[in-house]
Design a protein around this motif. Structure first.
Motif, short mmCIF file in Angstrom:
data_model
loop_
_atom_site.label_atom_id
_atom_site.label_comp_id
_atom_site.label_asym_id
_atom_site.label_seq_id
_atom_site.Cartn_x
_atom_site.Cartn_y
_atom_site.Cartn_z
N TRP A 323 0.82 -1.22 0.00
CA TRP A 323 0.00 0.00 0.00
C TRP A 323 0.85 1.27 0.00
CZ3 TRP A 323 0.23 3.42 4.17
CH2 TRP A 323 0.86 2.94 5.32
N LEU A 324 2.10 1.16 0.50
CA LEU A 324 2.99 2.31 0.45
C LEU A 324 3.62 2.48 -0.93
CD1 LEU A 324 4.99 2.32 3.82
CD2 LEU A 324 3.43 4.07 2.98
N TYR A 325 3.86 1.35 -1.61
CA TYR A 325 4.49 1.34 -2.93
C TYR A 325 3.62 0.55 -3.90
CZ TYR A 325 8.56 2.81 -0.22
OH TYR A 325 9.41 3.49 0.63
N PRO A 326 2.52 1.13 -4.36
CA PRO A 326 1.60 0.38 -5.23
C PRO A 326 2.25 -0.05 -6.54
CG PRO A 326 1.03 2.73 -5.16
CD PRO A 326 2.04 2.49 -4.08
N ARG A 327 3.27 0.67 -7.00
CA ARG A 327 3.97 0.28 -8.22
C ARG A 327 5.18 -0.61 -7.94
NH1 ARG A 327 4.31 5.61 -12.16
NH2 ARG A 327 2.04 5.93 -12.42
N GLY A 328 5.50 -0.79 -6.68
CA GLY A 328 6.64 -1.60 -6.33
C GLY A 328 7.96 -0.86 -6.48
N TRP A 329 9.03 -1.49 -6.07
CA TRP A 329 10.35 -0.88 -6.15
C TRP A 329 10.99 -1.07 -7.52
CZ3 TRP A 329 13.34 -2.21 -0.98
CH2 TRP A 329 12.69 -1.56 0.09
N PHE A 330 10.55 -2.10 -8.24
CA PHE A 330 11.22 -2.48 -9.48
C PHE A 330 10.23 -2.53 -10.63
CE2 PHE A 330 13.19 -4.68 -5.86
CZ PHE A 330 14.46 -4.11 -5.89
N SER A 331 10.72 -2.23 -11.83
CA SER A 331 9.89 -2.35 -13.02
C SER A 331 9.75 -3.83 -13.39
CB SER A 331 10.52 -1.59 -14.17
OG SER A 331 11.74 -2.21 -14.57
N GLU A 332 8.82 -4.11 -14.29
CA GLU A 332 8.64 -5.50 -14.74
C GLU A 332 9.92 -6.03 -15.38
OE1 GLU A 332 5.96 -7.89 -18.04
OE2 GLU A 332 5.01 -6.27 -16.89
N ARG A 333 10.60 -5.20 -16.13
CA ARG A 333 11.85 -5.60 -16.77
C ARG A 333 12.92 -5.92 -15.72
NH1 ARG A 333 14.72 -7.95 -20.79
NH2 ARG A 333 16.75 -6.94 -21.12
N GLN A 334 13.03 -5.09 -14.70
CA GLN A 334 14.01 -5.34 -13.64
C GLN A 334 13.67 -6.61 -12.87
OE1 GLN A 334 13.66 -1.51 -11.68
NE2 GLN A 334 15.64 -0.84 -12.50
N GLU A 335 12.40 -6.86 -12.62
CA GLU A 335 12.01 -8.10 -11.94
C GLU A 335 12.39 -9.31 -12.77
OE1 GLU A 335 7.86 -7.84 -11.14
OE2 GLU A 335 8.09 -6.44 -9.44
N THR A 336 12.19 -9.21 -14.10
CA THR A 336 12.54 -10.33 -14.99
C THR A 336 14.05 -10.59 -14.96
OG1 THR A 336 10.68 -9.82 -16.45
CG2 THR A 336 12.46 -11.17 -17.36
N ILE A 337 14.83 -9.53 -14.99
CA ILE A 337 16.28 -9.70 -14.93
C ILE A 337 16.69 -10.31 -13.59
CG2 ILE A 337 18.50 -8.47 -14.91
CD1 ILE A 337 17.26 -6.42 -16.81
N MET A 338 16.14 -9.80 -12.49
CA MET A 338 16.48 -10.33 -11.16
C MET A 338 16.21 -11.81 -11.06
SD MET A 338 15.50 -7.66 -8.12
CE MET A 338 13.93 -7.15 -8.79
#
Length: 591
Positions: A323-338
């Motif tokens: 609820w504090l970070y509705p978009r999350g810390w990482f983009s979809e691309r960054q999540e895929t790389i991680m």
């Protein structure tokens, strides 16, 4: 170069998993050709052509660095070049043996064909360091502040105010360690079941409450009670955090990150005395001793960190949205790389999800993993020699006539020296792909220091004692490197969780021994204790040699059996999953 890298089975494809890193020899030899869509050369097997593989990073970016590279900084030639390392997932025949758990949190981002550049990877790692590693660092700093500030409290006369003896102090520290180690395994099991992101903030808030409560200590009983409770609720924090960091970083990155993580311990030793200089001057304010304010204020800091972590600590690479970070810390691309870079580095990280508990059969199997027992034995012995001087420095400096302010100031140079050289062991280790003898440097450093303390005349200048003690406190700290080492050799998520806790139990048992090395009957020079530490360090050096020889023998034994198999036999062996984790013939222990 380790035995695993020096024994490449030919001519068959060889899946080698060395400390969690998996790839096939055919990928090394052929992937660059096949990634360009070329057909196999004349004379090669063509009955089962490999599918198209997008370009991968050059082999020299995947292999351990040479000795000469220690003196130069390794850089990618092209930041926009492909940074994706070779992995078992590039060969469908072997990849099927490492299919992640159906409920693994990274499945939505898993893509074996995903490729990323060095520029993307470096940007992501910087973000991870500032978001993930920095949060872990602050939490560990808060923990160390609460467990280390007893040294500054001693300099303000806490023992005198409470009517405690040195033996009472030793008992309190022992009970702290006993509570700490008894909580290690239960804490790890709870964290694996409910999630590290939920359990660790609860730990921080709980032990900070008891740290603040030390303000009200009035007797020996209350001192012993609070030290025990702080130990119980902080126990398990370190292996919990090691597991959490492994969700985001590769095995090659973990040693340096864990070293930075443990750097907070030394930062506390440097900044703690400075904070104490101000807080201890509150002695007499309101009729209370300065050390009472020290416990209360620093405990309040930990409480605030715990509350912050409760709302900011992500469960994993794909779970940073709240609820504090509705978009999350990482983009979809960054999540895929991680997700893909971590799983390519260690395919076993997908065999459990991060809310999956460890059942009794799995726990028992991990506990009885004899291949990790040599590391547990090292954990028990290697840190003992670092404890006596550290525990008694402020007491000894006070005995030698230094004032409270000077004593706290003189406790800073030792940790500062350690900080200056702290990054050297993990850098050397990763560049050489070698750990055993790098880790041995801590005890090697301590031998001449303890010999000097043993021979130091009673009439020697207090400044001579301080100089020797400072050198001893500045010894290379290899605990982060050994934690990363045992994590590599665990071979599975469950084994990594249990082994981290058991290893830390072994370390705490060693610390308990170290706390009790200096005895009142040996005071004030503690010659018997110093001689014992010099002899122990010599024995630990032999222990490291034994660990090295054991893992070389285990790797060679596995290689002999693996080399005799055809490609088809290896695929069938892995699919049958007869020997899981580090018991697999494809697994090679890091040395």
């Amino acid at each position: 170069m380790s035995a695993a890298n020096s024994s490449r089975p030919e001519p068959h494809d060889a899946l080698i998993v060395e400390g969690g890193n998996a790839l096939t020899d055919s990928q090394r030899a052929d992937s660059s050709i096949k990634s360009e869509g070329s057909t196999e050369s004349k004379g090669e097997r063509s009955e089962a052509p490999m599918p198209y593989i997008p370009p991968l990073a050059p082999d020299d970016d995947c292999e351990p660095h040479s000795v000469s590279s220690l003196f130069s900084r390794h850089r990618a030639a092209n930041l926009d070049g492909i940074a994706t390392r070779r992995s078992v997932f590039d060969d469908p025949s072997f990849a099927s043996a490492y299919t992640p758990h159906p409920q693994w949190e990274g499945n939505s981002r898993l893509d074996p064909l995903c490729r990323w550049t060095y520029r993307e990877e470096r940007s992501l790692i910087r973000k991870l360091d500032w978001r993930i590693l920095a949060l872990a660092f602050v939490m560990f700093f808060a923990m160390d502040l609460d467990r280390e500030n007893i040294a500054q409290a001693n300099s303000d006369g806490m023992l005198r105010d409470l009517g405690l003896s040195t033996a009472d102090y030793n008992l309190g520290q022992t009970l702290f360690r006993v509570g700490f180690l008894l909580a290690e395994l239960p804490s790890q099991m709870v964290a694996k079941r409910v999630g590290v992101d939920r359990w660790v903030p609860i730990q921080l808030i709980a032990w900070s409450a008891f740290s603040i409560a030390q303000f009200s200590m009035r007797s020996r009983a209350s001192f012993l009670t609070y030290r025990t409770l702080i130990g119980i609720f902080s126990g398990g924090f370190i292996p919990d955090m090691v597991l959490w960091l492994s969700y985001f970083y590769t095995s090659r990155e973990m040693p340096a990150r864990l070293t930075i993580f443990w750097l907070s311990n030394y930062l506390v030793k440097i900044l703690g005395p400075f904070a104490a200089l101000g807080l201890l001057k509150l002695r007499g304010y309101g009729g209370y001793a300065g050390w009472r304010y020290l416990y209360a204020v620093e405990g309040l800091f930990t409480l605030l960190v715990g509350v912050f972590a409760l709302f900011h600590m992500p469960a994993g690479p794909t779970q940073s949205r709240n609820w504090l970070y509705p978009r999350g810390w990482f983009s979809e691309r960054q999540e895929t790389i991680m997700v893909n870079r971590v799983l390519r580095d260690d395919p076993t990280k997908g065999d459990m999800h991060n809310r999956q508990g460890i059942d009794w059969p799995a726990f028992k199997r991990c506990l009885l993993d004899y291949d990790l027992w040599p590391m547990y034995a090292l954990g028990f012995t290697f840190l003992i020699a670092s404890i006596p001087v550290q525990q008694y420095l402020t007491l000894e400096l006070k005995r030698l006539g230094f004032t409270t302010s000077v004593t706290n100031a003189l406790s800073i140079p030792g940790p500062a020296l350690a900080v200056l050289i702290m990054m050297i062991p993990p850098i050397v280790s990763e560049r050489l792909n070698h750990r055993t003898f790098v880790c041995a440097t801590e005890n090697l450093w301590s031998i001449p220091c303890y010999v000097a303390l043993f021979l130091l005349p009673a009439s020697a200048s207090p400044w001579v004692y301080w100089a020797i003690a400072t050198l001893q406190l500045g010894a290379p700290y290899v605990q982060p490197l050994q934690v990363a080492w045992i994590a590599r050799n665990a071979g599975s998520v469950a084994n990594r969780s249990v082994s981290a806790a058991v290893y830390n139990v072994a370390v705490q048992l060693g610390v308990i021994v170290g706390v009790n090395v200096y005895q009142p009957s040996d005071a004030p020079e503690y010659r018997r204790g110093n001689l014992a530490m010099a002899l122990l360090c010599s024995g630990v050096l032999l222990q490291y040699i034994g660990v090295y020889l054991y893992y070389r023998w285990r790797n060679a034994s596995k290689a002999r059996l693996w080399d005799q198999m055809t490609r088809e036999e290896r695929v069938a062996y892995l699919d049958a999953n007869k020997d899981a984790g580090n018991k697999s013939l494809a697994f090679r222990f890091a040395l």
